[in-house]
Write a protein that holds these residues in place. Structure first.
Motif, PDB file in Angstrom:
ATOM      1  N   MET A  16       0.824  -1.195   0.000  1.00  0.00           N
ATOM      2  CA  MET A  16       0.000   0.000   0.000  1.00  0.00           C
ATOM      3  C   MET A  16       0.870   1.262   0.000  1.00  0.00           C
ATOM      4  O   MET A  16       0.595   2.221  -0.727  1.00  0.00           O
ATOM      5  CB  MET A  16      -0.917  -0.020   1.215  1.00  0.00           C
ATOM      6  N   TRP A  57       0.961   4.372  -2.654  1.00  0.00           N
ATOM      7  CA  TRP A  57       0.742   5.742  -2.206  1.00  0.00           C
ATOM      8  C   TRP A  57       1.817   6.663  -2.755  1.00  0.00           C
ATOM      9  O   TRP A  57       1.521   7.777  -3.206  1.00  0.00           O
ATOM     10  CB  TRP A  57       0.758   5.809  -0.677  1.00  0.00           C
ATOM     11  N   ILE A  63      -5.131  10.572  -1.451  1.00  0.00           N
ATOM     12  CA  ILE A  63      -5.712   9.281  -1.079  1.00  0.00           C
ATOM     13  C   ILE A  63      -6.982   9.537  -0.269  1.00  0.00           C
ATOM     14  O   ILE A  63      -6.930  10.077   0.841  1.00  0.00           O
ATOM     15  CB  ILE A  63      -4.720   8.431  -0.270  1.00  0.00           C
ATOM     16  N   HIS A  73      -8.514   3.770   1.547  1.00  0.00           N
ATOM     17  CA  HIS A  73      -7.669   2.610   1.286  1.00  0.00           C
ATOM     18  C   HIS A  73      -8.047   1.503   2.256  1.00  0.00           C
ATOM     19  O   HIS A  73      -8.487   1.765   3.382  1.00  0.00           O
ATOM     20  CB  HIS A  73      -6.181   2.954   1.428  1.00  0.00           C
ATOM     21  N   ASN A 127      -6.218  -5.454  -1.892  1.00  0.00           N
ATOM     22  CA  ASN A 127      -6.245  -4.078  -1.405  1.00  0.00           C
ATOM     23  C   ASN A 127      -6.923  -3.192  -2.437  1.00  0.00           C
ATOM     24  O   ASN A 127      -6.993  -3.520  -3.630  1.00  0.00           O
ATOM     25  CB  ASN A 127      -4.841  -3.554  -1.063  1.00  0.00           C
ATOM     26  N   ILE A 175      -7.526   1.146  -3.393  1.00  0.00           N
ATOM     27  CA  ILE A 175      -7.206   2.548  -3.133  1.00  0.00           C
ATOM     28  C   ILE A 175      -8.127   3.408  -3.985  1.00  0.00           C
ATOM     29  O   ILE A 175      -8.296   3.161  -5.185  1.00  0.00           O
ATOM     30  CB  ILE A 175      -5.737   2.874  -3.482  1.00  0.00           C
TER      31      ILE A 175
END
Length: 238
Positions: free
Chosen positions: A156, A160, A170, A173, A199, A201
């Motif tokens: 992650m 980012w 962001i 998330h 995951n 985002i």
């Protein structure tokens, strides 16, 4: 920025069904995105890749939705995702479901998507989480040996960094779906979500730098103290 470019191109799956437990992944991702579709607005939503095309986005407020990919029955536009045939700043939202995972040059892919995004547009990314059962290769080698999981896994934090360099904020998330062979909202998925196999985002393209230069306001501020000091000296001489 650490390079993630691959010499050998990986063939992305043509459907979630090609992945082990792929249907569970698709349903889990749709569940994560469901609360967000009503928050996206604009004229054009682009879903890049076969996996993105299969994600249910009917509840999205953006009515014009276009599937883009190299091949597939669900594609509206046949094109290379690394060279999108759209004008700059013409797309309001873009979905990249596991596209970075199977891209030979994820940096270039993100820059190309950024080119077509309008200011304040929405970008949705999903992928595999390296800090999960799928990422621990030594412990679950029989699972990892399966061909369909021969994919890149980006943390992650790394994603980012890529997005912030492109000036994205962001918004949301999450890691989710801890046990890949199970569906639904089990105990593990609720309490150990940080170790989820997937995951997601959600980010927005911003038009001003997210990190302001603290020195600039100081340089632009008028220095009245020197002027007042000169005036005081003149009065003292008088």
């Amino acid at each position: 920025m650490q390079s993630a470019r691959l010499i050998k191109q990986m063939a992305p799956p043509e459907s979630w069904a090609e992945l082990p437990w792929g249907e569970y992944y698709r349903v889990a991702l749709e569940r994560q995105l469901e609360p967000w579709w009503s928050k996206f607005f604009g004229f054009h939503l682009v879903k890049i890749g076969n996996l993105s095309a299969e994600i249910d986005s009917r509840s999205c407020l953006i009515s014009h939705q276009v599937n883009v990919g190299l091949h597939g029955e669900n594609m509206n536009v046949i094109a290379d995702p690394h060279h999108l045939p759209f004008e700059a700043k013409s797309v309001d939202a873009c979905l990249l479901a596991h596209m970075l995972t199977y891209s030979a040059d994820p940096h270039w892919l993100l820059r190309e998507v950024d080119r077509i995004m309008i200011d304040d547009g929405w970008l949705i990314l999903s992928g595999f989480n390296p800090v999960s059962l799928l990422g621990v290769r030594d412990m679950i080698s029989p699972i990892v040996r399966r061909k369909s999981h021969n994919a890149q896994m980006f943390s992650m934090l790394r994603q980012w960094d890529w997005l912030r360099l492109l000036n994205y904020e962001i918004i949301h998330h999450a890691n989710f779906h801890v046990l890949p062979w199970q569906g639904g909202q089990g105990f593990c998925n609720r309490t150990l979500s940080i170790f989820g196999c997937l995951n997601v985002i959600i980010a927005r393209k911003r038009t001003i730098p997210l990190t302001l230069n603290p020195m600039r306001p100081a340089l632009l501020k008028p220095k009245f103290s020197n002027v007042l000091g000169a005036v005081k000296n003149i009065h003292r001489r008088d």
